[in-house]
Design a protein around this motif. Structure first.
Motif, short mmCIF file in Angstrom:
data_model
loop_
_atom_site.label_atom_id
_atom_site.label_comp_id
_atom_site.label_asym_id
_atom_site.label_seq_id
_atom_site.Cartn_x
_atom_site.Cartn_y
_atom_site.Cartn_z
N SER A 123 0.83 -1.20 0.00
CA SER A 123 0.00 0.00 0.00
C SER A 123 0.86 1.25 0.00
O SER A 123 0.55 2.24 -0.70
N SER A 167 1.49 3.66 4.58
CA SER A 167 0.40 2.89 3.97
C SER A 167 -0.85 3.74 3.79
O SER A 167 -1.67 3.46 2.92
N ASN A 169 -3.34 3.86 5.67
CA ASN A 169 -4.53 3.19 6.21
C ASN A 169 -4.52 3.31 7.73
O ASN A 169 -3.63 2.80 8.40
#
Length: 240
Positions: A123, A167, A169
């Protein structure tokens, strides 16, 4: 055992409660009170820790909230099986890192790392820019130039922490933060007395992750992270 605390009565009670929670939690994780066995009765705990029944009751409530114990009227308080504990609780993680021969715990931590860290690296490769990757390269340099086990472990920890941040996230970051915090002591073990012999290889393997992320190649980032985690597990497993 006498506990000395300062401040208001409520502050002292809070300190005492934290102490009892910590001592009982460590004992349960260490196996001194196995699953389905009873912990001492309240009067015995009061005498053991030199605290009031209120403190003992609050400590037991805290441990129950962590999934570690359960109480039944007229029966007492028993320890719940470890697979019912909240393993993402900071205290539970910390207690596991402090026990001797934590082989299963480390195996499980590495297993969950294999699930989310390669995905986080992939990611990051889709999102990160060159400037954001400068920090990764700097940490690779820190790994290669570490002169102590502590410096080596900190650089390793910070590298993986930064990958999780890149990432993008928030769930991965929160999950990773908890696991990485618990893994700090693991990194110290992994950075054993022979760390100087392996640091060049470890730094290069981390540099491969950084390069893949900076180049925007998710598959390569995933593969490179998988290699670092797998090899790190093998080194650590040889020492615990």
């Amino acid at each position: 055992m006498t506990i000395v605390a300062s401040g208001s009565p409520s502050a002292r009670a809070s300190n005492h409660t934290h102490f009892v929670v910590d001592q009982l939690g460590r004992s349960i994780v260490a196996g001194e009170y196995p699953a389905d066995t009873m912990i001492p009765l309240d009067p015995d705990l009061c005498e053991m820790f030199d605290v009031s029944r209120t403190v003992v009751r609050e400590a037991k409530k805290t441990l129950a909230a962590k999934g570690m114990i359960a109480s039944k009227a007229k029966v007492g308080t028993h320890v719940r099986p470890s697979d019912e504990w909240n393993m993402f609780d900071e205290d539970v993680l910390r207690w596991h890192t402090s026990v001797k021969n934590p082989g299963r715990f480390y195996d499980e931590l590495f297993e969950i790392r294999l699930i989310f860290e390669p995905a986080a690296a992939a990611s990051a490769a889709r999102r990160a820019n060159e400037v954001e990757c400068d920090r990764l390269y700097a940490l690779c340099d820190a790994l290669a130039g570490a002169t102590s086990r502590a410096d080596f472990a900190v650089a390793d920890y910070e590298f993986h922490h930064h990958v999780l941040k890149l990432s993008g996230n928030r769930f991965l970051q929160s999950l990773g933060d908890m696991v990485q915090t618990a893994l700090y002591s693991l990194f110290l073990i992994e950075a054993n007395e022979q760390f100087k012999e392996v640091k060049a290889e470890v730094a290069q393997n981390h540099r491969d992750i950084a390069r893949a992320i900076a180049s925007g190649v998710p598959e390569a980032a995933h593969k490179a992270m998988l290699k670092v985690i797998t090899e790190g597990h093998a080194r650590t497993r040889a020492t615990v």
